[in-house]
Every structure is written in structure tokens, then in C-alpha cells.
Design an enzyme around this catalytic site. Structure first.
Site, PDB file in Angstrom:
ATOM      1  N   ASP A 406       0.862  -1.183   0.000  1.00 23.53           N
ATOM      2  CA  ASP A 406       0.000   0.000   0.000  1.00 23.53           C
ATOM      3  C   ASP A 406       0.903   1.239   0.000  1.00 23.53           C
ATOM      4  OD1 ASP A 406      -2.290   1.553   0.242  1.00 23.53           O
ATOM      5  OD2 ASP A 406      -2.334   1.397   2.431  1.00 23.53           O
ATOM      6  N   GLU A 409       2.457   4.945  -4.081  1.00 22.03           N
ATOM      7  CA  GLU A 409       2.387   5.899  -5.229  1.00 22.03           C
ATOM      8  C   GLU A 409       3.717   6.584  -5.460  1.00 22.03           C
ATOM      9  OE1 GLU A 409       0.098   5.668  -2.751  1.00 22.03           O
ATOM     10  OE2 GLU A 409      -1.177   4.401  -4.000  1.00 22.03           O
ATOM     11  N   ASP A 483      -9.015   3.508  -1.840  1.00 19.97           N
ATOM     12  CA  ASP A 483      -9.937   3.938  -0.788  1.00 19.97           C
ATOM     13  C   ASP A 483     -11.283   4.411  -1.331  1.00 19.97           C
ATOM     14  OD1 ASP A 483      -7.956   3.265   0.915  1.00 19.97           O
ATOM     15  OD2 ASP A 483      -7.306   5.322   1.309  1.00 19.97           O
TER      16      ASP A 483
END
Ligand code: GLC
Length: 754
Positions: A406, A409, A483
Site C-alpha cells: 500500500d 504511489e 480507498d
């Protein structure tokens, strides 16, 4: 933030205009080395070659000598040997089998045709750039031709009329149509003109990229904020064929371990061993199938990756082993941020061995994430990948076979949401700035995780799940769509997102079932679980401080229906696993848009709220509260209602009723479906039986792929690929390839509709 006020439309806030663009100009020199053309332009350099009879690559660099270099996305782009070359005063021509590429010399232009039909043609300007190093290409596109792919984007399925940009971004909120940049960047579009041509355009450039289907009437623009205009153009038969060709370049989704296709339960976070055990126990008590539980960030000591919190998880090994014995896998989250703490061995090693991302002067970049100030592994270096991969023995020794990546990015808690663009990444000697590396960070991390797990777990297919990625991410990880929220709109949006991911090469994807943020309702959980059961990846996950959304938390009725659909997932698993086998072979995704299977039927072009599982099962979910009816489009052919066995003739819309415990599911006449017996999870032996859906016009057929569920032995022939044909009279013909013993109970063929 100012840009969220009217400041955003300040009169001076206008983008560059055409006056600030410079054109690449004319071809000044050309060199032919056998299979590749290289040349110079008035401004910059170019190369062009054909990969085969469907795909060409052209690359233009306005500022530097262009090279054959490409990103990690591409694993196969060799030129087709034997390409013919010819040149006149005005044109250059390349031919290979039915494909012909013509390059106009003044100004530079490019036209590609297959079997005499023009399928790609640059318009003016073909190539242009500006002083900020932005480079762009425009090409002809019919005004109303639909556009698909482009990875994980909000909105409906057809991206025509939109301006899509790609910059991996952690977006907690909002996920709506205005939020174009989410976690993944896949600069690949399919332009489809029903009944005419289908063309794939892959701009392999990891800077922020843009696909503009909005600004011009009969043109489309692709652009990148730096580097070269490095493009693969696919001239295909149809959409499926485009995806096949695209995954021939970027790789297909490897066959996942079967346990990763079962039902997964997660929450941010199950905060202690006791809570995790209680969740597992509840699944057992309510007799709900379960293959995997997730450990979110609270399992760690101070959010330090590769640690367990000694108060909350004092016996992590014991916990994982016990769950494994019940057939439940455990997947911990691993984020890239490594806490800056000189007494933390992972941080110390990383600093001492030069494994973190740094500025050009060698100083480490630090950013705030969950653990506080953190350093970020420079996954671009092979030695960082190996080091990181090896760290996973910490988990694998305890019985873990899957990892959840997670925040890659990478997300950083600051105004820009990410690293300083001046950070440099080191591709084993080749330094690139974060401006170029940003969109690749998640892809490199997925590679490090996947290959690390492969090394830690001999002859075992690992499972890795990632939030961020770039083209080619399918080779390493499944993707979940980040999300989302417990909103009906997000349930609806997840369908086109997943279908477009599939058309972008990512076959293994899913959205958090029930919605991650905000509070789920019983009805939403039911409707979302019904959808999740038919999507490639099936995980229920929710945020801290939201109400719990495990199957039993609402009421008896919700529990009963949610359980029914989790069980149904396992019933369909033999079919789903067979589709994953097909995906590994061909790149054609597990979940398909209707337009992918019925490309000439214009009515399918904009269908975002129905999908196909493989080619034979059509799902038309209920996506609104209180709804028990919906219009369903039936493509040509005869369809069977899964629940009632009634037939519906295709080619039109029909109103369908679906009470809360029903999701409309239809099976194409002529299909033979392999279905599994009831199991608690994929570790139990599952028998397979066949159901054939009668077709009075032709034989019924189906396919079943089986293997040991977990190892790579299938690559050495230990698999069973069974083709089943059932004649209208009920005669069954079975033909099997491979050495694996099939679980198929042959005598048991039920024919529906005869
Ligand atoms: C991010 C992830 C979410 C996770 C949370 C805590 O928001 O997207 O899935 O639960 O971080 O780790």
C-alpha cells in the site's frame, strides 16, 4: 487548498496555447539498420520499427538522440526480422506481412495500415514539444469512436470526450469523475470504431501523461511532461485482439495461487491477536467460507515494516500457523516508508548499504507517513529489490504466502502528496528524477515483493496485492482500487473501473467490498458482496472508526444472503480459475465489458453497469438502494436466467426483477459450466460437476483447467485442461491434456433447458 476555490479559474491560469508549441519538422536523415529506421528531424530524432504484423513502435525525442530504451512495463518489443524498407524523395515505407507504415518526410507524419486499411494516421502537428520538455502527438480519430482502457479511472466505461491524465495519487477522497488521477497509471487506450477498426495506443512514458479525447473534434492528443514520445500502436482485429497484442508486449497476469481467488476478509485494522482469532472463529461458527485474513498497519511495532507489535501480536508465528491449519492464509500489509530510527535494523541496513531514494548529492529523502519521518527504498536498484525481497523471510518463515503493498504511489503526507520531484532514482547506473520515476515506483515495488516472495517460497506462486502501479503491473500483482467509500455510487463506479483495468492488461483486480471509508449499510453490503463474488478479486475491507462490515454484523437476513454469495463464489471457482488460466495464456481478462465480446453491437459501447465473467456468464447487478428491478441488455443469442432457468432471446433490453437476495446472472446458451462442490475454502478438496445450457442450434461446450493450486509444476505439464462437448442429445465428449488427475465427476452432467 487554493486550487479547491475559485482561484482555480483565475483568468491567468490558462494552459499553454498552440503558440508555445514547436513542431518536430521534417525528416532530415534516415538510417536503416535491417529492421529499425532511425533518423533525425528538424528538431530531434526518431526511430520506427514493426514488432510483428499488428504492432509498430515509433519513438520521437525532440531533445536527445532517441534510443530503444523503454520502461519496466515492456518485456517484449523486438523488431520483426525481415521487415522490408523502401524510400522515395517524399516518403519512407516499412512493410511486414499485412502491415504497412508510411512516414511522410516533410513534415514528419506517420500512417499505418493493415491489409490496405488505414488504422492510424497522425494529424497536424504529428509531433510537437514546448520549452518545458512536454512532448505530444496528435492523430486522427473519429469524433464519436469510443475509447477504453486507460487503467483505473473514475467515471463510465467509455472515455471518449474526456481528458485523462496519469499521475499516481493517493486519493482518500473524493473518488468522483473529477478525480482523474488515482493510484495507477496505465497510458494505454483502445480506440474502437464498431464494425470498422480497433487501434491500441500505448504511450510508454512514465512522466505525467495525458490522453486528450476532449479538445479536438476529429483528433486525439497524447502527451508526456518529459522524455520521449515512445509509442506502440496496435492495429487489431477487435478489442480482445488489442489486449492480446498489448499483453504480448507488457506481459500477462500469471496464474495466481487458488487461495487468492477465494473470499478474503480485512479491516483497518484487526488490532490484536485476539481480534484476528475471533474473526476466524466467527467465520467458522457461521460456516462461511474464508481463504484469507489481512493484517493492516496495527500489527506492526510503531508502524515499522518487518516487525510485529509485541503487545498486540505477541505470538504472531503461532497465530499464523493456527490459522494456516484452518486453511486460512494471512496477508500482512507492507508499505514502502521505513521509519527513520537508528535502532531499527531495516533502516540502518538501508542507510549503510545505500538502498534508499536520495537527492543527487546523495542525501536521503525523508517524508512523513504512518511511522513518522521515513526513508523510501529505491526499488529502481536491483540490489534494493533483492534486499527488500529477502526481508520477507520475516513473514514467510511464519507461514505467510502473500503481501499487501500500500502507499506505494508513493504517498507522503505533505502538500504534493508525494516525494520531492528532485529525488533521484538509480536504475542500476541510470539516474532518473522522481518526475520520471514517480509513476514507476509502485511497479518496481511490486516487482521487488513478487520476486522476493518467489525466492523465499520455493516452487510456490506468491500473491501480491498493490495499490499503485504502471503498465505491466499485472506481471507482479493483483490490484485493488484503493480507498473507495461505502457509497452506492462507488459500487457502480467499480464496475467500469475493473472492466477498463481488464482492457488495460490488469486481469486480477477488485474493489473493497462494502466500501472502505464511511459506513456500510446492510443492503449495500448485500448488493456489493453479490458483485464481488463475480469479480476477479474478492475482499471485504473497511476503515477504522467505520462500523464493522463482516458478514454477520448486521442481521440474520444479511448474514444469510452474504454467506450465500460467498458460497456461490466457491461454486463458480472452477470456472473462474479456468479463466485465470486463459488470461495467463492470452491476456484476455477474466471480467470483460460487453463491448469486448460483442464489439460490433453498438448497444454495448456504453454499458458500464453489466459485465461478463469470461464469455459465458453475464452479471447485471443492482446498484441503487431499494431497487429490485433493472433494465438488462441481452446481446445476441439466447441467455438462461441462472436462478430460474428461463430463457431470454438477445438483441434487446428487458426489465428484470431481483429481490434483495438475487443478483441477475445469465448464462449463454451453449455453455458447459464446471461448478465446484461446497467447501470451507480452497484448501479443501472440491469436486467438479458440469451443467450444460441447452442450445438447439449447436453443441454445448466448456473448458476446465485444474492443477495443484499452488506450485509451478503446471508449467512442467502437471495440469489438466479438459474440453467438454455435450451434444444436443446429451452425449458427452471429454478430451484432456496434461498429466494432472482431474476432479471432474464425468457422469454428472445436468442439462438445463432441454
Ligand atoms: C490506506 C489503504 C487502506 C488501508 C489504510 C491503512 O488508506 O488504502 O486500504 O487500510 O491505508 O493501512
Amino acid at each position: 487548498m487554493l486550487e479547491h476555490t475559485s482561484y482555480a479559474i483565475l483568468p491567468s491560469n490558462i494552459e499553454e496555447t498552440d503558440e508555445t508549441l514547436h513542431e518536430a519538422g521534417a525528416v532530415e536523415s534516415v538510417k536503416w539498420d535491417g529492421d529499425v529506421i532511425e533518423g533525425t528531424l528538424t528538431e530531434g530524432t526518431f526511430l520506427v520499427y514493426l514488432l510483428d504484423e499488428k504492432t509498430l513502435r515509433f519513438s520521437v525525442h525532440p531533445f536527445e538522440k532517441v534510443s530503444r530504451n523503454r520502461t519496466l512495463a515492456v518485456e517484449n518489443d523486438e523488431p520483426a526480422p525481415g521487415t522490408e524498407f523502401s524510400e522515395t524523395a517524399t516518403h519512407i515505407c516499412l512493410r511486414y506481412k499485412g502491415m504497412k507504415v508510411t512516414i511522410g518526410k516533410d513534415p514528419f507524419s506517420l500512417t499505418a495500415e493493415r491489409h490496405g486499411e488505414t488504422m492510424f494516421k497522425t494529424s497536424e502537428p504529428a509531433i510537437a514539444f514546448d520549452k518545458h520538455k512536454r512532448v505530444l502527438c496528435t492523430f486522427e480519430k473519429e469524433f464519436d469512436a469510443p475509447v477504453y482502457g486507460l487503467g483505473e479511472k473514475s467515471g463510465f466505461i467509455n472515455k471518449n470526450g474526456e481528458n485523462i491524465t496519469n499521475w499516481n495519487t493517493d486519493v482518500f477522497a473524493p473518488h468522483n469523475k473529477d478525480t482523474v488521477e488515482l493510484y495507477q497509471s496505465i497510458p494505454f487506450a483502445i480506440i474502437h470504431e464498431p464494425g470498422k477498426t480497433t487501434t491500441g495506443v500505448f504511450l510508454d512514458n512514465s512522466h505525467r501523461t495525458e490522453f486528450d479525447m476532449q479538445t479536438f473534434r476529429n483528433r486525439m492528443k497524447i502527451a508526456a511532461e518529459g522524455g520521449k514520445l515512445n509509442t506502440y500502436i496496435i492495429l487489431a482485429e477487435d478489442i480482445k485482439d488489442t489486449v492480446r497484442a498489448y499483453t504480448a508486449i507488457t506481459g500477462t497476469t500469471p496464474l495466481p495461487p487458488r487461495w487468492s481467488l477465494g473470499y478474503h476478509q480485512s479491516r483497518y485494522s484487526y488490532r490484536s491477536e485476539e481480534e484476528v482469532r475471533a474473526v476466524a472463529e466467527a467465520f467458522d461458527t457461521y460456516d462461511i467460507p474464508l481463504d484469507c485474513l489481512f493484517l493492516d498497519i496495527h500489527y506492526m511495532d510503531d508502524y515499522k515494516v518487518f516487525t510485529f507489535d509485541k503487545d498486540r501480536f505477541p505470538h504472531a508465528s503461532g497465530l499464523i500457523k493456527d490459522l494456516n491449519q484452518q486453511g486460512i492464509d494471512v496477508v500482512p500489509i507492507v508499505d514502502p516508508g521505513v521509519k527513520k530510527d537508528v535502532e531499527y535494523p531495516v533502516y540502518r541496513d538501508g542507510v549503510e548499504q545505500g538502498l534508499f531514494s536520495t537527492y543527487i548529492d546523495g542525501s536521503i529523502y525523508y517524508g512523513e507517513v504512518w511511522p513518522g519521518l521515513s526513508a523510501f527504498p529505491d526499488f529502481f536498484q536491483s540490489k534494493t529489490q533483492k534486499w527488500w525481497g529477502h526481508l520477507h523471510t520475516f513473514y514467510t518463515e511464519k507461514g505467510v504466502r502473500g503481501i499487501w503493498n500500500d502507499m506505494n504511489e508513493p504517498s507522503v503526507f505533505n502538500e504534493t502528496k508525494t516525494m520531492d520531484l528532485e529525488v533521484m532514482h538509480n536504475q542500476d547506473g541510470n539516474l532518473i528524477s522522481h518526475r520520471e520515476g514517480h509513476n514507476l515506483y509502485g511497479l518496481y515495488m511490486s516487482k521487488a515483493t513478487y520476486e522476493g516472495l518467489q525466492a523465499c517460497l520455493p516452487n510456490t506462486r506468491p500473491f501480491s496485492l498493490t495499490r499503485a502501479g504502471y503498465a505491466g503491473v499485472q506481471r507482479y500483482s493483483a490490484v485493488w482500487t484503493g480507498d473507495n467509500r461505502s457509497h452506492w455510487e462507488h459500487l457502480e463506479m467499480s464496475l467500469p473501473m475493473i472492466m477498463n483495468l481488464g482492457m488495460s492488461g490488469v486481469a486480477f483486480s477488485g474493489a473493497d467490498v462494502g466500501g472502505f471509508a464511511s459506513d456500510c449499510s446492510s443492503e449495500l453490503l448485500v448488493r456489493w458482496t453479490q458483485v464481488g463474488a463475480f469479480l476477479p478479486y474478492f475482499r471485504n475491507h473497511s476503515v477504522q472508526d467505520s462500523i464493522y462490515q463482516e458478514p454477520w454484523v448486521f442481521d440474520e437476513q444479511t448474514l444469510r444472503i452474504v454467506k450465500k454469495y460467498i458460497q456461490l463464489r466457491y461454486t463458480f471457482l472452477p470456472y473462474v480459475y479456468t479463466l485465470f488460466h486463459e488470461t495467463e495464456q492470452s491476456g484476455v481478462p477474466v471480467v470483460r465489458s460487453l463491448v469486448m465480446e460483442y464489439p460490433d453491437d453498438r448497444k454495448t459501447m456504453d454499458i458500464s453497469d453489466q459485465f461478463l465473467l469470461g464469455k459465458d456468464i453475464m452479471v447485471a447487478p443492482l446498484l441503487r438502494p431499494g431497487q429490485t428491478h433493472r433494465a438488462v441488455y441481452f446481446p445476441e443469442g439466447t441467455w438462461y436466467d441462472w436462478w430460474s432457468g428461463e430463457t431470454i432471446e438477445g438483441g434487446h433490453y428487458q426489465l428484470v426483477h431481483a429481490a434483495l437476495d438475487t443478483i441477475p446472472v445469465f448464462v449463454r446458451a451453449g455453455t458447459v459450466l464446471p461448478l465446484g462442490s461446497d467447501v470451507r475454502n480452497t484448501k479443501e478438496n472440491q469436486h467438479v460437476r458440469l451443467i450444460a445450457f441447452y442450445d438447439n442450434e449447436r453443441q454445448m461446450s466448456g473448458r476446465l483447467y485444474e492443477d495443484d493450486h499452488i506450485s509451478y509444476n503446471y508449467r512442467a505439464g502437471e495440469y489438466a485442461l479438459t474440453d467438454i462437448v455435450v451434444s444436443p442429445d446429451g452425449d458427452v465428449t471429454i478430451s484432456k491434456q496434461g498429466n494432472f488427475e482431474s476432479n471432474l465427476v464425468e457422469s454428472d452432467v445436468k442439462i438445463i433447458g432441454k
